[in-house]
Design a protein around this motif. Structure first.
Motif, PDB file in Angstrom:
ATOM      1  N   VAL A   1     112.222  14.122  59.172  1.00 36.65           N
ATOM      2  CA  VAL A   1     111.430  13.688  58.010  1.00 36.65           C
ATOM      3  C   VAL A   1     111.743  12.227  57.695  1.00 36.65           C
ATOM      4  O   VAL A   1     112.844  11.741  57.968  1.00 36.65           O
ATOM      5  CB  VAL A   1     111.701  14.578  56.765  1.00 36.65           C
TER       6      VAL A   1
ATOM      7  N   GLU B   1     108.641  16.089  48.795  1.00 34.20           N
ATOM      8  CA  GLU B   1     107.426  15.521  49.381  1.00 34.20           C
ATOM      9  C   GLU B   1     107.504  15.566  50.906  1.00 34.20           C
ATOM     10  O   GLU B   1     106.526  15.869  51.595  1.00 34.20           O
ATOM     11  CB  GLU B   1     107.251  14.084  48.877  1.00 34.20           C
ATOM     12  N   ALA B   2     108.697  15.264  51.447  1.00 32.78           N
ATOM     13  CA  ALA B   2     108.848  15.268  52.908  1.00 32.78           C
ATOM     14  C   ALA B   2     108.590  16.674  53.461  1.00 32.78           C
ATOM     15  O   ALA B   2     107.919  16.842  54.479  1.00 32.78           O
ATOM     16  CB  ALA B   2     110.254  14.800  53.271  1.00 32.78           C
TER      17      ALA B   2
ATOM     18  N   ARG C   1     106.777  18.980  51.985  1.00 32.95           N
ATOM     19  CA  ARG C   1     105.355  19.280  51.775  1.00 32.95           C
ATOM     20  C   ARG C   1     104.544  18.773  52.971  1.00 32.95           C
ATOM     21  O   ARG C   1     103.643  19.432  53.462  1.00 32.95           O
ATOM     22  CB  ARG C   1     104.891  18.610  50.485  1.00 32.95           C
ATOM     23  N   ARG C   2     104.913  17.578  53.478  1.00 33.72           N
ATOM     24  CA  ARG C   2     104.176  17.025  54.620  1.00 33.72           C
ATOM     25  C   ARG C   2     104.444  17.801  55.901  1.00 33.72           C
ATOM     26  O   ARG C   2     103.721  17.662  56.883  1.00 33.72           O
ATOM     27  CB  ARG C   2     104.524  15.547  54.795  1.00 33.72           C
ATOM     28  N   GLU C   3     105.509  18.603  55.873  1.00 31.49           N
ATOM     29  CA  GLU C   3     105.791  19.484  57.015  1.00 31.49           C
ATOM     30  C   GLU C   3     105.143  20.852  56.823  1.00 31.49           C
ATOM     31  O   GLU C   3     105.364  21.766  57.602  1.00 31.49           O
ATOM     32  CB  GLU C   3     107.304  19.675  57.172  1.00 31.49           C
TER      33      GLU C   3
ATOM     34  N   GLU D   1      92.970  17.053  54.660  1.00 35.84           N
ATOM     35  CA  GLU D   1      93.454  15.743  55.100  1.00 35.84           C
ATOM     36  C   GLU D   1      92.606  14.622  54.480  1.00 35.84           C
ATOM     37  O   GLU D   1      91.377  14.659  54.553  1.00 35.84           O
ATOM     38  CB  GLU D   1      93.348  15.686  56.633  1.00 35.84           C
TER      39      GLU D   1
ATOM     40  N   GLU E   1      98.824   9.995  45.919  1.00 34.70           N
ATOM     41  CA  GLU E   1      99.393  10.694  47.077  1.00 34.70           C
ATOM     42  C   GLU E   1      98.224  11.360  47.795  1.00 34.70           C
ATOM     43  O   GLU E   1      97.355  11.959  47.149  1.00 34.70           O
ATOM     44  CB  GLU E   1     100.393  11.762  46.635  1.00 34.70           C
TER      45      GLU E   1
ATOM     46  N   VAL F   1      96.778  13.889  50.996  1.00 40.63           N
ATOM     47  CA  VAL F   1      97.114  14.951  51.953  1.00 40.63           C
ATOM     48  C   VAL F   1      97.144  14.337  53.358  1.00 40.63           C
ATOM     49  O   VAL F   1      96.185  13.672  53.772  1.00 40.63           O
ATOM     50  CB  VAL F   1      96.075  16.097  51.910  1.00 40.63           C
ATOM     51  N   GLY F   2      98.259  14.507  54.060  1.00 39.11           N
ATOM     52  CA  GLY F   2      98.396  13.944  55.403  1.00 39.11           C
ATOM     53  C   GLY F   2      98.961  12.538  55.401  1.00 39.11           C
ATOM     54  O   GLY F   2      99.339  12.011  56.444  1.00 39.11           O
ATOM     55  N   GLY F   3      98.994  11.890  54.220  1.00 31.28           N
ATOM     56  CA  GLY F   3      99.642  10.584  54.110  1.00 31.28           C
ATOM     57  C   GLY F   3      98.804   9.396  54.565  1.00 31.28           C
ATOM     58  O   GLY F   3      99.250   8.261  54.470  1.00 31.28           O
TER      59      GLY F   3
END
Ligand code: FES
Length: 527
Positions: free
Chosen positions: A17, A25-26, A28-30, A337, A353, A355-357
């Motif tokens: 991460v 948050e890290a 969540r992205r996983e 995304e 923020e 979704v997917g960054g």
């Protein structure tokens, strides 16, 4: 300089991460969604993880205040307050995990705080599948019936969406044209059959070993799946053509996947044309002797609410529109995304923020709630809904710009759409509470069903008047309550009898016809 660090979570696995994100948050992205209602502010105390190995840095003041020395001494920390700089080994209480979606194996059912394997006695043997036929997505869960153990779960978009996001469009298509009705049924059954085959194959089972399938859905999905005439659902008094429990064999409900001829496919009874077996399954999942007075709210394309006081249960649907699914909002979209799912307005900045960054493509419901709450707090929107121009640097006139390229924006007419939607949902809940003779302060727990609740900032939802003003701890982010209820019915004869009783006990309230609804709706238009 940012890099990555290795995180290992007991029972879930390892992942690398980024070091420039907080741990919540890290994760969540996983695809690992931890409980939390304060938008990573470190104030709700719900995102607790336990550090088994590694250095997570010194606890923050909020961690010391919320967790205390004893819990900190055990290694407990708030994930939203940690920025990992080195490898960590963690364990997380399953009740703190709302959802895990890695490699498509969504484990939210047994990650939900509601899932209680000891709730009903087990009655069957072999293997079984619980199915939630949702308007937006279809989800199936595989269980070992001997042990009650959930084995695997799958969810995918409802393939009927090309006929319309809203169920009414699909009913109209099916009602006017038998070929369309057949097509709507075929695509749905193909999706269910595909999920059952995938669940079996990736768990080393032949489909012939499935002995029991329970399917729940709203009354429209129920009729479309069974190939029943839908015209009665479209004309007064909007009663279902058939409402009793149905138990079918594979010959009567052909999925074409080689089920054993003795397998049973069970469709629990409907309450009426507007309240389906998904609602009674949801009630089965959330209502227990522990909570005598409560509410269940499912905010989606068709928002539904249930309020109960003891044995008196009232249900109704809000004629609210799909704003919190991103519908009817200029730059609205589902939580996919590219969707802005979180917004903070601080001083001169607007922080999003996605979704997917990556770059934002639109806004989903939780981002819309945050944005409106932030605009209210900054005086950009008045309580009447009037938008003031050029109060904040992110505004161009009365329009809020969410990215520098101007692709995602929020206009005064979007504010109006949000006002009407949240007013309809709040007034629906209030109407049901009046019927049940329950005041706000007597609601012991409010269960928020569905994906919308998982990323919702409760403080902001209360701020805009979408949710009643109650302490945040009275809200339970409940996950897919329909699938949890269907799973109980799959495992237990007692649960099957209870859901049948619920179909008779639940009183449907025609919200729009209720004499108090209009005044309540107008009151709730204000922020
Ligand atoms: S304390 Fe972590 S999300 Fe609120």
């Amino acid at each position: 300089m940012s890099g990555t660090v290795r995180i290992h979570i007991e029972g879930i696995g390892s992942m690398d991460v980024p070091t420039d994100l907080n741990l919540r948050e890290a994760l969540r992205r996983e695809g690992i969604f931890l409980d939390g209602t304060c938008a990573d502010e470190g104030t709700c105390g719900r995102c607790v993880v336990r550090i088994l190995e590694g250095d997570a840095g010194s606890p923050s003041a909020s961690e010391r205040g919320i967790l205390g020395d004893e819990a900190l001494g055990r290694g407990d920390r708030l994930a939203c307050r940690i920025r990992p700089t080195g490898p960590l080994k963690l364990t997380i209480d399953p009740e703190r995990i709302l959802e895990v979606d890695r490699t498509g194996r969504w484990k939210g059912t047994w990650g939900s705080p509601l899932w209680d394997p000891a709730r009903f006695p087990l009655s069957f043997t072999g293997w079984g599948i619980a199915v939630d036929l949702g308007t937006t997505s279809v989800a199936s869960a595989l269980f070992c019936l001997d042990t009650g153990r959930p084995m695997d779960i799958l969810a995918s978009s409802n393939p009927q969406i090309p006929w319309g996001d809203e169920i009414l469009s699909r009913l109209q298509a099916a009602s006017g044209d038998p070929e369309q009705a057949l097509k709507l049924r075929e695509v749905l059954l193909a999706a269910v059959a595909g999920q059952i085959q995938s669940l079996c194959s990736r768990n080393g089972l032949f489909t012939g070993r499935i002995s029991r399938i329970v399917m729940v859905g709203n009354s429209a999905m129920h009729h479309l799946a069974l190939g029943l005439p839908v015209a009665p659902l479209l004309t007064p008094p909007f009663s279902p053509g058939y409402r009793d429990e149905m138990i079918l064999g594979p010959a009567e409900f052909p999925l074409g996947i080689g089920l054993n001829h003795a397998a049973e496919i069970i469709f629990p009874a409907l309450v009426d044309g507007f309240v389906g077996s998904d609602a009674s399954a949801g009630i089965l999942a959330v209502r227990s002797s522990r909570v005598l007075t409560g509410a269940l709210l499912d905010i989606g394309t068709n928002s539904e609410a249930v309020v109960w006081k003891g044995d008196r249960i009232f249900a109704g649907s809000a004629a609210a529109g799909p704003a919190f699914e991103g519908g009817h909002i200029q730059c609205g979209m589902r939580a996919e995304e590219g969707a802005v799912f979180q917004v903070k307005i601080t001083g001169d900045a607007l922080i999003t923020e996605v979704v997917g960054g990556g770059a934002p493509r639109g806004m989903c419901g939780t981002g819309i709630v945050d944005l409106v709450a932030g605009m209210l707090d900054r005086g950009i929107i008045e309580n009447s809904g009037l938008v003031r121009a050029d109060v904040h640097p992110s505004q161009s006139g009365k329009t809020m710009m969410l990215d520098p390229a101007g692709r995602v924006f929020f206009e005064p007419r979007d504010v109006e759409t949000v006002q009407k939607t949240k007013a309809a949902i709040a007034a629906t809940l209030e109407t049901l509470m009046k019927r049940a003779d329950v005041s706000h302060d007597r609601l012991e727990e409010i269960y928020l069903a569905g994906a919308f609740g998982a990323r919702l900032n409760l403080h902001n939802a209360i701020r805009i008047g979408l949710l009643p003003s109650r302490p945040e701890l009275s809200f339970v982010l409940a996950g897919n309550t329909a699938l949890i209820g269907a799973s109980y019915v799959l495992l237990s004869r007692e649960a099957q009898e209870e859901i049948d009783g619920l179909a008779a006990a639940v009183q449907h309230v025609s919200i729009a016809q209720d004499p108090g609804f209009e005044d309540s709706f107008i009151d709730h238009l204000f922020f």
